[in-house]
Design a protein around this motif. Structure first.
Motif: not given
Lengths: 278, 239
Positions: A103, A107, A110, A232-236, A238-239, B81, B84-85, B88, B92, B193-196
């Motif tokens: 994943s 990302l 992508s 170019s991308a960021m994702e956090k 984990g709990a 997929f 599923k992500m 998750k 979290d 947080l998510k950035q594309t």
């Protein structure tokens, strides 16, 4: 209870910028890179950071274009964690971690900028190159995401694509893929991102964490950094929840560290390719 | 159950929310923002199904699914997929707010189904999951509120974009970035947080700040609606 005490010790150490192996919070362990180590591929690399070891192989094949993008090639990334890499990964235990790595890599790649996919197009609307990228972990010692991204960039840098000559038109079109090892072209990896993963530990953060340190953390951020310093991308993941000012600091650190890694990696790859003998 | 609309949430007009729509679930909520519609349901805390997974902390399981008819193209009935992500990611985020120590040896199942996807579905799903948990009387540290942004090269920002704005002619293939963030308003922390897409560091800061403000606005509205629904339940108790 012993584990709890150790956890507190590790977290407190990181807050004071002192880790169990003597590094500071922004120090990476030594990164070892080797390219063109797998002979049956178009490009390959091996990356080792501490106990983490990852192999990447790039194989190209000619396929039909995707109707939605008739002028672009394709890439397909697959991740496999060998059961020998870590005892928890035997059997089906590796599925979740493989999916997470996949994943993150998807990302990072992508964005259309990462790899110039139009270069991979052979005949517009008909055929293109599909790069099958396989990432194999043979050792897991923490910081798997960053190792995978560095190995991927190195493998793509080392990839040589054969020339294709097109003859005929329409139904009678034939593609001839050259066997000549000197008639090759290389992919441009100038915009390939590197992932810098920062783990939040207590009130502070650390990069390139060992497995032990990652178990003490609550939450981590993947930041994809380009050589130009753009994100170019960021994702956090984990709990665990993060303070926004802490997050902005982490992004700052990630960009700094990422640019540094890019510079050193590019220098090493350039040196390797100029001294390599075919 | 209370029906109410909320105006003043800039971006895409009012958010329509209705709690307790699924009677069998301990907690549930229906969200509608523009043409994006989804349902979140919470079952639990209930005894953990797999006894080997005994732990002193409760477990959270989450399933996120686009209905086959939710998007323009057919979505397979099995989770792919991407789903599923997203599951998750929601799991979290919820693990970060639920007080898991309060229900050892138990599990909580969260199920989110998107009935119609017109953009901003993931951030809305995060918000819906958290409201459903509160409706189920599961103790949480805070509400989770999510917002999506679409950021363009000319520094223009769209809050809660529709599907066309998110993936249309202005998709990542022509520049700009997509960004979603979930926030804990009272604790002032970021939960997810998510950035594309490519942005500069300063633009990242702007994105985070704009998202933050949008989330806080949404949070005040949702809290008020939850309060109304609890008051209604007290005055008119259901069996």
């Amino acid at each position: 209870k012993q584990w709890y005490q150790r956890r507190v010790a590790i977290t407190a150490g990181i807050e004071d910028d002192f880790r169990t192996d003597g590094r500071s919070c922004e120090d990476y362990r030594q990164i070892e890179i080797e390219t063109r180590n797998l002979p049956n591929t178009n490009g390959s690399s091996r990356c080792r950071i501490g106990k983490t070891e990852v192999l990447v192989g790039v194989k190209a094949e000619v396929v039909d274009v995707d109707l939605h993008n008739p002028t672009r090639g394709k890439i397909n990334i697959a991740v496999d964690c060998s059961a020998t890499a870590s005892p928890q990964l035997a059997g089906r235990g590796s599925e979740t971690i493989e999916q997470e790595i996949l994943s993150v890599l998807n990302l990072l790649y992508s964005s259309i900028d990462a790899l110039n996919l139009t270069d991979l197009c052979i005949v517009k609307g008909e055929s293109c190159w599909l790069l099958n990228i396989d990432v194999l972990f043979v050792g897991c010692g923490g910081n798997i995401f960053d190792a995978a991204s560095v190995a991927l960039k190195a493998a793509l840098h080392s990839t040589t694509m054969p020339n294709v000559s097109v003859s005929g038109e329409g139904i009678e079109m034939e593609l001839e893929i050259s066997d000549d090892p000197y008639q090759v072209w290389k992919l441009s990896t100038a915009m390939c991102p590197i992932c810098v993963t920062l783990y939040q530990e207590g009130e502070s953060f650390a990069v390139d964490v060992t497995e032990e340190e990652s178990e003490c953390s609550e939450g981590y951020v993947h930041v994809g950094v380009l050589p130009s310093g753009e994100v170019s991308a960021m994702e956090k993941s984990g709990a665990g929840n993060m303070d926004p000012t802490a997050l902005l600091e982490m992004i700052d650190a990630a960009v700094r560290i990422g640019m540094d890694i890019h510079k050193q990696l590019d220098r090493h790859l350039h040196a390797e390719s100029t001294t390599a003998t075919l | 159950a209370v029906v109410s609309t909320q105006s003043g949430h800039y971006g895409r007009g009012p958010l329509y929310m209705k709690v307790g729509i699924i009677t069998k679930a301990q907690g549930s909520v229906y969200f509608e923002m523009g043409n994006t519609k989804l349902i979140a349901a919470v079952y639990g805390p209930k005894e953990i199904i797999r006894r080997e997974e005994f732990s002193l902390q409760g477990k959270v399981f989450c399933e996120f699914k686009f209905m086959p008819f939710a998007r323009k193209h057919y979505c397979e009935p099995r989770q792919n997929f991407e789903e599923k992500m997203i599951s998750k990611c929601i799991c979290d985020a919820m693990e970060g707010v639920i007080l898991l120590e309060k229900f050892p040896k138990a599990q909580v199942d969260i199920s989110i189904q998107v009935l119609q996807d017109d953009g901003s579905a993931i951030s809305l799903a995060l918000t819906a999951a958290s409201v459903a948990l509160i409706n189920a009387n599961i103790e949480v540290k805070d509400l989770v509120v999510g917002t999506t942004l679409r950021f363009f090269d000319n520094n223009e920002i769209l809050v809660d974009p529709t599907m066309e704005e998110e993936h249309g002619p202005f998709s990542r293939y022509t520049g700009g970035a997509g960004f979603y963030m979930a926030v804990l308003p009272s604790l002032t922390q970021i939960s997810s947080l998510k950035q594309t897409g490519k942005i500069e560091q300063s633009q990242a800061r702007d994105c985070i700040e704009t998202c933050w403000e949008a989330c806080l606005r949404l949070a005040t509205g949702i809290k008020k609606l939850l309060q109304n629904s609890i008051e209604d339940d007290v005055q008119r108790p259901d069996t």
